[in-house]
Design an enzyme around this catalytic site. Structure first.
Site, mmCIF file in Angstrom:
data_model
loop_
_atom_site.group_PDB
_atom_site.id
_atom_site.type_symbol
_atom_site.label_atom_id
_atom_site.label_comp_id
_atom_site.label_asym_id
_atom_site.label_seq_id
_atom_site.Cartn_x
_atom_site.Cartn_y
_atom_site.Cartn_z
ATOM 1 N N GLY A 124 -57.610 87.931 21.631
ATOM 2 C CA GLY A 124 -56.819 88.990 21.904
ATOM 3 C C GLY A 124 -58.076 90.138 21.813
ATOM 4 N N LEU A 125 -58.651 90.584 23.067
ATOM 5 C CA LEU A 125 -59.639 91.556 22.918
ATOM 6 C C LEU A 125 -59.051 92.871 23.713
ATOM 7 C CD1 LEU A 125 -62.598 92.824 22.922
ATOM 8 C CD2 LEU A 125 -62.862 91.421 25.197
ATOM 9 N N ALA A 130 -59.108 99.872 25.581
ATOM 10 C CA ALA A 130 -60.320 99.210 25.286
ATOM 11 C C ALA A 130 -59.933 97.988 26.691
ATOM 12 C CB ALA A 130 -60.144 98.477 23.975
ATOM 13 N N GLU A 374 -60.992 88.979 33.315
ATOM 14 C CA GLU A 374 -62.347 88.513 32.844
ATOM 15 C C GLU A 374 -63.678 89.434 33.145
ATOM 16 O OE1 GLU A 374 -61.364 84.187 31.271
ATOM 17 O OE2 GLU A 374 -63.383 84.637 31.016
HETATM 18 C C1 LIG Z 1 -53.074 88.542 33.910
HETATM 19 C C2 LIG Z 1 -53.934 88.946 32.901
HETATM 20 C C3 LIG Z 1 -54.568 88.213 31.982
HETATM 21 C C4 LIG Z 1 -55.360 88.664 31.079
HETATM 22 N N1 LIG Z 1 -55.842 87.780 30.132
HETATM 23 C C5 LIG Z 1 -56.637 88.577 29.067
HETATM 24 C C6 LIG Z 1 -56.960 87.780 27.841
HETATM 25 O O1 LIG Z 1 -56.474 86.602 27.532
HETATM 26 N N2 LIG Z 1 -57.353 88.448 26.697
HETATM 27 C C7 LIG Z 1 -57.824 89.858 26.966
HETATM 28 O O2 LIG Z 1 -58.514 90.291 25.994
HETATM 29 N N3 LIG Z 1 -57.935 90.282 28.089
HETATM 30 C C8 LIG Z 1 -56.880 89.808 29.199
HETATM 31 N N4 LIG Z 1 -56.903 90.617 30.256
HETATM 32 C C9 LIG Z 1 -57.268 91.706 30.415
HETATM 33 C C10 LIG Z 1 -58.472 92.197 31.460
HETATM 34 O O3 LIG Z 1 -59.494 91.570 31.154
HETATM 35 C C11 LIG Z 1 -58.360 93.422 31.564
HETATM 36 O O4 LIG Z 1 -57.312 94.067 32.405
HETATM 37 C C12 LIG Z 1 -59.798 93.637 32.570
HETATM 38 O O5 LIG Z 1 -60.872 93.617 31.751
HETATM 39 C C13 LIG Z 1 -59.826 95.419 33.064
HETATM 40 O O6 LIG Z 1 -59.406 96.060 32.020
HETATM 41 P P1 LIG Z 1 -58.427 97.288 32.210
HETATM 42 O O7 LIG Z 1 -57.229 96.756 32.780
HETATM 43 O O8 LIG Z 1 -58.107 98.195 31.042
HETATM 44 O O9 LIG Z 1 -58.924 98.257 33.238
HETATM 45 P P2 LIG Z 1 -59.961 99.614 33.007
HETATM 46 O O10 LIG Z 1 -60.888 99.388 31.986
HETATM 47 O O11 LIG Z 1 -58.777 100.671 32.762
HETATM 48 O O12 LIG Z 1 -60.535 99.816 34.704
HETATM 49 C C14 LIG Z 1 -59.676 100.335 35.570
HETATM 50 C C15 LIG Z 1 -60.654 100.225 36.796
HETATM 51 O O13 LIG Z 1 -61.526 101.311 36.568
HETATM 52 C C16 LIG Z 1 -62.753 100.641 36.833
HETATM 53 N N5 LIG Z 1 -63.896 101.006 36.141
HETATM 54 C C17 LIG Z 1 -63.915 101.342 34.582
HETATM 55 N N6 LIG Z 1 -64.975 101.891 34.197
HETATM 56 C C18 LIG Z 1 -66.021 101.709 35.097
HETATM 57 C C19 LIG Z 1 -67.297 102.283 35.424
HETATM 58 N N7 LIG Z 1 -67.954 102.741 34.213
HETATM 59 N N8 LIG Z 1 -67.894 102.288 36.650
HETATM 60 C C20 LIG Z 1 -67.012 101.802 37.565
HETATM 61 N N9 LIG Z 1 -65.776 101.251 37.726
HETATM 62 C C21 LIG Z 1 -64.965 101.181 36.362
HETATM 63 C C22 LIG Z 1 -62.570 99.098 36.631
HETATM 64 O O14 LIG Z 1 -63.493 98.221 37.214
HETATM 65 C C23 LIG Z 1 -61.200 99.357 37.239
HETATM 66 O O15 LIG Z 1 -61.311 98.811 38.705
HETATM 67 C C24 LIG Z 1 -56.030 90.000 31.217
HETATM 68 C C25 LIG Z 1 -55.304 90.806 32.241
HETATM 69 C C26 LIG Z 1 -54.331 90.535 33.057
HETATM 70 C C27 LIG Z 1 -53.882 91.337 34.217
#
Ligand SMILES: Cc1cc2nc3c(=O)[nH]c(=O)nc-3n(C[C@H](O)[C@H](O)[C@H](O)COP(=O)(O)OP(=O)(O)OC[C@H]3O[C@@H](n4cnc5c(N)ncnc54)[C@H](O)[C@@H]3O)c2cc1C
Length: 392
Positions: A124-125, A130, A374
């Site tokens: 859970g990250l 975040a 990821e």
């Molecule tokens: C089905 C599923 C399973 C998952 N499983 C896990 C899990 O087991 N454990 C866990 O911890 N997480 C999990 N996640 C979370 C996943 O890792 C995150 O959704 C992912 O890292 C993106 O974070 P966010 O959704 O908050 O997008 P955001 O960080 O809000 O990003 C939104 C958009 O902005 C872009 N962006 C952000 N900053 C920048 C920048 N500086 N420059 C350019 N573009 C940028 C991103 O690339 C993205 O396109 C899961 C997600 C899903 C949907």
């Protein structure tokens, strides 16, 4: 680098492919429709030793390497990404943190059941603030009491946590702010640590599943932690090393995730090739049209390249060479390959490709998350850019 598979790896690949084709594929549409993780299939994967592949025998593992895990994930993803990610996240995110950073006592407590597939673990990250920027973590863990009676009191919420609410989920590693310091410029630096939270701890809740576009069979929940109290000894790794530790876990995890993407790209290619040979339109198989044939040739090129890129990163990791940039390249290249192949395979299948009962339709819905989970494609570009010594 030698990309040949060993005889044991070829045997593993054959065994998992057979299981995927004969057990997973025939049931995939049903489970996708029911939107539930088939625990009976997870149990079989446990019996096959898939969750223990890269771990030593002393904890019940198979004594193999991370590349073995990737091969199994790739073989499953050809037919069902949800089942593949259950294994990929179960091992890469669930078990690995405990194996890499756990004390001997923590390993003895958690690993035997996890490696046997009798239990699953989550990582859970991600939180509402975040995601790509994990430093935005707001969940807190406050140490109360002294000595053996000391406990962490955890409060916060997590988003999108894979494998966190199955009937056999035993533990979730969560990241939390355990303190803070002031930098010379006056800004606040958070101290992030990882803590093991058994899922039966009062105050820990896996909220109802999400309504996702794809990966319907994979188990994903928001988590709420309200005054969750766990022993101080549940700290995983050093206090304040949470950030560094999970970066390593994510680097490795990207290789297994890339293998998942490569499997998906290959599955889409297989389906398109098969269909192009059998579907007759205007009196001849559609694959005899150069436009369709070239599309399929491109799909093969993507699937082949995808396989090689994760193999390259995995070989370097196993050889204890630097692999951070290769892992990010693999994650980015393979997820693009999977998404492109899913789109092209659906096109080759025409209207039938839009029907959920056909595997290409499921790959089409499932593949989008490959460019997000990821670490998004943009995050991979940031990592590659930084590895090149440029600012991002
Ligand atoms: C089905 C599923 C399973 C998952 N499983 C896990 C899990 O087991 N454990 C866990 O911890 N997480 C999990 N996640 C979370 C996943 O890792 C995150 O959704 C992912 O890292 C993106 O974070 P966010 O959704 O908050 O997008 P955001 O960080 O809000 O990003 C939104 C958009 O902005 C872009 N962006 C952000 N900053 C920048 C920048 N500086 N420059 C350019 N573009 C940028 C991103 O690339 C993205 O396109 C899961 C997600 C899903 C949907």
């Amino acid at each position: 680098m030698n990309y040949d598979l060993t005889p044991q790896q070829l045997e593993l690949q054959k065994r998992v492919r057979e299981f995927a084709d004969t057990v997973v594929a025939p049931a995939a549409y049903q489970y996708d429709t029911e939107r539930r993780l088939p625990m009976e299939i997870i149990a079989q994967m446990g019996e096959m030793g898939l969750f223990g592949l890269p771990f030593p025998a002393e904890y019940g593992g198979g004594g193999g390497t991370y590349a073995d895990l990737c091969l199994a994930v790739e073989a499953l993803a050809r037919v069902d990404q949800s089942i593949a990610v259950t294994l990929e996240a179960g091992v890469g995110l669930g078990i690995m943190p405990i194996f890499r950073y756990g004390t001997e006592e923590q390993k003895r407590r958690w690993l035997p059941d996890l490696l046997a597939g009798r239990a699953l673990a989550g990582f859970g990250l991600t939180e509402a603030n975040a995601g790509s920027d994990a430093a935005g973590t707001e969940t807190t863990a406050v140490l109360e009491g002294d000595g053996e009676d000391a406990v962490w009191v955890i409060n916060g919420t997590k988003q999108f946590i894979t494998n966190s609410g199955t009937p056999i989920t035993s533990v979730v590693t969560i990241t939390a702010v355990t303190g803070q310091s002031t930098r010379p410029d006056g800004s606040i630096k958070k101290e992030l640590s990882s803590i093991l939270v058994p899922t039966d701890t009062p105050g820990f809740t896996a909220e109802p599943s999400y309504d996702k576009v794809g990966w319907h069979t994979s188990d994903t929940h928001p988590l709420t932690l309200t005054d969750v109290r766990v022993p101080a000894a549940n700290l995983l790794g050093e206090r304040g090393r949470g950030y560094a530790n999970f970066l390593r876990i994510l680097d490795e995890g990207r290789i297994a995730f890339a293998a998942l993407c490569a499997g998906a790209a290959e599955g889409c290619f297989d389906e398109a090739l098969r269909y192009a040979k059998q579907r007759t339109v205007f009196g001849h198989p559609i694959g005899e049209n150069q436009y369709v044939a070239f599309k399929i040739a491109n799909m093969q090129a993507r699937a082949h390249t995808a396989h090689l890129t994760w193999m390259d990163a995995a070989k370097k990791m196993v050889a204890e060479m630097p692999f951070k940039m290769e892992a990010s390249i693999a994650k980015m290249v393979t997820s693009n390959a999977a998404m492109d192949n899913a789109r092209d395979a659906t096109q080759v299948w025409g209207g039938y490709g839009f029907m959920n009962e056909n595997a290409v339709a499921r790959h089409y819905r499932d593949s989008k998350i490959l460019e997000i989970g990821e670490g998004t494609t943009e995050v991979q570009l940031m990592i590659i850019t930084r590895e090149l010594g440029l600012s991002a």
